[in-house]
Enzyme design. Structure first.
Site, PDB file in Angstrom:
ATOM      1  N   SER A 251       0.820  -1.209   0.000  1.00  0.00           N
ATOM      2  CA  SER A 251       0.000   0.000   0.000  1.00  0.00           C
ATOM      3  C   SER A 251       0.859   1.266   0.000  1.00  0.00           C
ATOM      4  O   SER A 251       1.875   1.348   0.688  1.00  0.00           O
ATOM      5  CB  SER A 251      -0.914   0.014   1.232  1.00  0.00           C
ATOM      6  OG  SER A 251      -1.608   1.246   1.319  1.00  0.00           O
ATOM      7  N   LEU A 252       0.414   2.263  -0.762  1.00  0.00           N
ATOM      8  CA  LEU A 252       1.086   3.560  -0.796  1.00  0.00           C
ATOM      9  C   LEU A 252       0.538   4.524   0.255  1.00  0.00           C
ATOM     10  O   LEU A 252       1.066   5.630   0.418  1.00  0.00           O
ATOM     11  CB  LEU A 252       0.932   4.189  -2.184  1.00  0.00           C
ATOM     12  CG  LEU A 252       1.537   3.423  -3.360  1.00  0.00           C
ATOM     13  CD1 LEU A 252       1.323   4.204  -4.655  1.00  0.00           C
ATOM     14  CD2 LEU A 252       3.009   3.141  -3.144  1.00  0.00           C
TER      15      LEU A 252
ATOM     16  N   LYS B  61     -14.464  -3.475   4.386  1.00  0.00           N
ATOM     17  CA  LYS B  61     -15.150  -2.190   4.351  1.00  0.00           C
ATOM     18  C   LYS B  61     -16.613  -2.266   4.779  1.00  0.00           C
ATOM     19  O   LYS B  61     -17.161  -1.297   5.291  1.00  0.00           O
ATOM     20  CB  LYS B  61     -15.055  -1.574   2.951  1.00  0.00           C
ATOM     21  CG  LYS B  61     -13.656  -1.126   2.572  1.00  0.00           C
ATOM     22  CD  LYS B  61     -13.660  -0.430   1.220  1.00  0.00           C
ATOM     23  CE  LYS B  61     -12.271   0.041   0.843  1.00  0.00           C
ATOM     24  NZ  LYS B  61     -12.284   0.772  -0.453  1.00  0.00           N
TER      25      LYS B  61
ATOM     26  N   ASP C 114     -13.953   7.177  -0.062  1.00  0.00           N
ATOM     27  CA  ASP C 114     -13.842   6.770  -1.459  1.00  0.00           C
ATOM     28  C   ASP C 114     -14.818   7.558  -2.336  1.00  0.00           C
ATOM     29  O   ASP C 114     -14.482   7.989  -3.435  1.00  0.00           O
ATOM     30  CB  ASP C 114     -14.152   5.274  -1.614  1.00  0.00           C
ATOM     31  CG  ASP C 114     -13.051   4.383  -1.088  1.00  0.00           C
ATOM     32  OD1 ASP C 114     -11.881   4.818  -1.088  1.00  0.00           O
ATOM     33  OD2 ASP C 114     -13.353   3.244  -0.681  1.00  0.00           O
TER      34      ASP C 114
ATOM     35  N   GLY D  80     -18.343  -3.235 -13.362  1.00  0.00           N
ATOM     36  CA  GLY D  80     -17.910  -3.722 -12.057  1.00  0.00           C
ATOM     37  C   GLY D  80     -18.865  -3.284 -10.971  1.00  0.00           C
ATOM     38  O   GLY D  80     -19.263  -2.119 -10.927  1.00  0.00           O
TER      39      GLY D  80
ATOM     40  N   VAL E 262     -10.267   3.030 -11.769  1.00  0.00           N
ATOM     41  CA  VAL E 262      -9.966   3.085 -10.339  1.00  0.00           C
ATOM     42  C   VAL E 262      -8.687   2.322  -9.994  1.00  0.00           C
ATOM     43  O   VAL E 262      -8.115   2.541  -8.933  1.00  0.00           O
ATOM     44  CB  VAL E 262     -11.139   2.563  -9.472  1.00  0.00           C
ATOM     45  CG1 VAL E 262     -12.382   3.399  -9.697  1.00  0.00           C
ATOM     46  CG2 VAL E 262     -11.411   1.100  -9.718  1.00  0.00           C
TER      47      VAL E 262
ATOM     48  N   GLY F 234      -6.554   5.947 -12.184  1.00  0.00           N
ATOM     49  CA  GLY F 234      -6.999   5.630 -10.835  1.00  0.00           C
ATOM     50  C   GLY F 234      -6.358   6.459  -9.743  1.00  0.00           C
ATOM     51  O   GLY F 234      -6.794   6.399  -8.590  1.00  0.00           O
TER      52      GLY F 234
END
Length: 310
Positions: free
Chosen positions: A26-27, A80, A116, A141, A239, A262
Site C-alpha cells: 500500500s502507498l 469495508k 472513497d 464492475g 480506479v 486511478g
C-alpha cells in the site's frame, strides 16, 4: 475530550493505521506521512496486514488500536462492509453506502466514514467539467469500490447510470442498494439500470465508462472490455492505480479518448481521510505530485520534494 491518538497543540501527534488483507504494498502510509510533514504534524502510519488469518475479529483489532492510542484507522479490502458492525456511529455517506474505509477512534467512540465516494466524485468532477457527466455512463464492475463510484455518479447528476458485472447477482445487489436514488436538487432523478448482461450493447451507447474491476492490476493483467466499441467522444475513468497506466487506459488513449487514471480516486480519498483525521486542509496538488513519485518508483526522474531532501 481530546482523542488519545492525537495532540491538539502545535506540532500535534497522530497515530494512524490501515487494516486490510494483503496490503504490504500500500502507498497510503507514505502518502499520508509525507503530507502530514508538510502540515507540521508528528504523524505515524502503520499497516496491520491480516493476510493469512484463519479468523479475523475486527472488534478486537479496533480495541487493540484504541488501547495503543491510535486516532484512526483506514480500512480496506475485504473489511469495508464488515467493519460497520463494530462502530458506534456512521457518517451519512457511510450509512448510505453501507461501507466504510475510515474509522475515527475517540475515547471509545468509533465513527465510520467513507472517503472513497467524495474522493472519486471530486476527481471525476474535475476531469469532466461542468457538463461532462450528464449523459449515459456505463459502470463496469459492481464489487468493492462500486458502491462509491455509483453514488458519485448519481450525485453528479448523470442522466443514466448502467451497471454491468460478470456476476449478475453482484450487479443486482448494487442496484438494490440505490433503488429510488435521486440526483442533486433540481436536476430530477437519474436513471439507474442494469446492463441485462449485455456489455457490448451498452458500450456503443455510453458517453463514458467507469471501470471498477481488478482487471488491469499487476496481479490481474488484461482489459475488462473492448474500447474499440466506444464512440469517438466517449471517456474512460479507471480506479486501478497499480499500474497507473493500465492496458485499458493505454488502448483508450491510443484511440484518442479522454481518460482519468486511478490516481484521482486514490489521492482524493487520502485527502479526505487526512482532513477528517486532523481537521486540517491537505494540499491536493502536492499529494497528487507525491503520489505520482511513489507510483513511478525510486528510479524515476521527478521534481524533488524539498522536505524529502532535508
Amino acid at each position: 475530550m481530546t482523542p488519545r491518538g492525537r495532540d491538539e497543540r502545535p506540532g500535534r501527534r497522530y497515530r494512524v493505521a490501515l487494516l486490510g488483507n494483503g496490503i504490504g504494498a500500500s502507498l497510503s502510509p507514505a502518502l499520508h506521512v509525507a503530507e502530514a510533514r508538510h502540515l507540521g504534524l508528528d504523524y505515524t502510519y502503520r499497516t496491520v496486514d491480516l493476510i493469512g488469518r484463519a479468523r479475523v475479529d475486527l472488534g478486537a483489532e479496533l480495541r487493540g488500536l484504541e488501547d495503543a492510542g491510535y486516532a484512526a484507522t483506514n480500512v480496506t479490502h475485504p473489511y469495508k462492509q464488515a467493519v460497520l458492525e463494530h462502530v458506534t456511529d456512521l457518517s451519512p455517506t457511510a450509512r448510505r453506502l453501507g461501507s466504510a474505509n475510515l474509522v475515527l477512534l475517540d475515547g471509545g467512540r468509533r465513527t465510520a466514514h467513507n472517503t472513497d465516494q467524495p474522493g472519486f466524485r471530486g476527481a471525476l468532477a474535475g476531469f469532466l467539467g461542468d457538463d461532462g457527466a450528464r449523459g449515459t455512463v456505463l459502470q463496469v464492475g459492481a464489487g468493492g469500490a462500486g458502491r462509491a463510484t455509483v453514488a458519485a455518479l448519481l450525485d453528479l447528476g448523470v442522466g443514466t447510470v448502467v451497471v454491468h458485472d460478470a456476476d449478475p447477482a453482484a450487479a443486482a445487489t448494487l442496484l438494490d442498494r440505490f433503488t429510488g436514488a435521486v440526483g442533486p436538487q433540481g436536476s430530477g432523478p437519474p436513471r439507474l439500470l442494469g446492463s441485462g448482461g449485455s456489455l457490448e450493447h451498452w458500450l456503443s451507447r455510453a458517453d463514458g465508462v467507469v471501470h471498477v474491476t481488478p482487471v488491469g492490476m499487476a496481479e490481474h493483467p488484461g482489459v475488462a472490455f473492448d474500447v474499440g466499441r466506444l464512440g469517438p467522444a466517449a471517456w474512460v475513468a479507471e480506479v486501478v492505480y497499480r499500474p497507473l497506466e493500465t492496458e485499458l487506459l493505454r488502448r483508450a488513449r491510443a484511440r484518442g479518448l479522454a481518460t482519468l487514471d486511478g490516481g484521482g480516486m486514490a489521492v482524493g480519498q487520502a485527502v479526505e481521510s487526512l482532513r477528517l483525521i486532523t481537521g486540517l486542509e491537505p494540499d491536493t496538488a502536492r499529494m497528487h505530485a507525491h503520489f505520482r513519485r511513489l507510483v513511478a518508483g525510486p528510479g524515476a526522474s521527478a521534481a524533488p520534494d524539498p522536505l524529502e531532501e532535508a
